[in-house]
Design a protein around this motif. Structure first.
Motif, PDB file in Angstrom:
ATOM      1  N   TYR A   1       1.730  -5.039  11.746  1.00  0.00           N
ATOM      2  CA  TYR A   1       2.681  -4.947  10.633  1.00  0.00           C
ATOM      3  C   TYR A   1       3.639  -6.131  10.728  1.00  0.00           C
ATOM      4  CZ  TYR A   1       6.204  -2.751   7.604  1.00  0.00           C
ATOM      5  OH  TYR A   1       7.097  -2.471   6.597  1.00  0.00           O
TER       6      TYR A   1
ATOM      7  N   ARG B   1      -0.966  -0.025   6.943  1.00  0.00           N
ATOM      8  CA  ARG B   1      -1.773   1.045   6.329  1.00  0.00           C
ATOM      9  C   ARG B   1      -3.257   1.006   6.694  1.00  0.00           C
ATOM     10  NH1 ARG B   1      -0.647   0.962   0.241  1.00  0.00           N
ATOM     11  NH2 ARG B   1      -0.854  -1.213   0.759  1.00  0.00           N
TER      12      ARG B   1
ATOM     13  N   THR C   1       3.042   6.345   2.660  1.00  0.00           N
ATOM     14  CA  THR C   1       3.155   5.014   2.057  1.00  0.00           C
ATOM     15  C   THR C   1       3.806   4.014   2.994  1.00  0.00           C
ATOM     16  OG1 THR C   1       5.242   5.637   1.037  1.00  0.00           O
ATOM     17  CG2 THR C   1       3.243   5.931  -0.291  1.00  0.00           C
ATOM     18  N   GLU C   2       4.408   4.487   4.055  1.00  0.00           N
ATOM     19  CA  GLU C   2       5.102   3.624   5.013  1.00  0.00           C
ATOM     20  C   GLU C   2       4.243   3.437   6.261  1.00  0.00           C
ATOM     21  OE1 GLU C   2       8.111   2.160   4.393  1.00  0.00           O
ATOM     22  OE2 GLU C   2       7.869   3.014   2.405  1.00  0.00           O
ATOM     23  N   PRO C   3       4.486   2.341   6.993  1.00  0.00           N
ATOM     24  CA  PRO C   3       3.791   2.157   8.268  1.00  0.00           C
ATOM     25  C   PRO C   3       4.163   3.291   9.231  1.00  0.00           C
ATOM     26  CG  PRO C   3       5.003   0.186   7.653  1.00  0.00           C
ATOM     27  CD  PRO C   3       5.381   1.244   6.695  1.00  0.00           C
TER      28      PRO C   3
END
Length: 133
Positions: free
Chosen positions: A22, A62, A82-84
């Motif tokens: 990320y 993701r 929807t978030e890491p």
């Protein structure tokens, strides 16, 4: 005539994607520079501690989260993720096994089974075509 070789470089986002990490979690010097192909190869061959730590504990992008959970990226979105996520959060999701995760894993398993069936069918058709020639 001599050919001039230029060093192939990539944006940090591309390098992070290739490394499976990320980007916002990487060190500032990684985010602000460019990465050459040789530097990327070196990072893959001999990952520094920050890269080993990100791969081990996250936060994960993701595609990595989806792979670790055994679902598609779209399945993550349908499940509201929807978030890491960190490795710890991924493990907690696996242990809790919410309904959406069970459903998406089943969907992914069916998709893999169908892809394997189509691959086998196409291979058989290609083999039959070779016999006719």
């Amino acid at each position: 005539m001599k050919s001039h070789r230029t060093t192939q470089t990539m944006k940090p986002a591309t390098a992070a994607k290739k490394l499976g990490v990320y980007l916002p979690a990487t060190p500032a010097e990684f985010q602000e520079g460019v990465v050459s192909r040789a530097e990327l190869d070196e990072l893959q061959a001999n990952p520094p501690e920050w890269l080993r730590e990100l791969r081990r504990n996250g936060p994960h992008p993701r595609p990595v989260v989806a792979a670790k959970l055994g679902v598609s990226i779209a399945g993550l979105a349908r499940g509201g993720v929807t978030e890491p996520l960190t490795t710890e959060q991924i493990e907690a999701l696996k242990n809790d096994s919410p309904e959406w995760l069970r459903k998406e894993r089943a969907t992914q398993a069916e998709a893999r089974k169908e892809a394997a069936r189509l691959k086998k069918r196409d291979a058989e058709r290609a083999e039959q075509g070779d016999r006719r020639s």
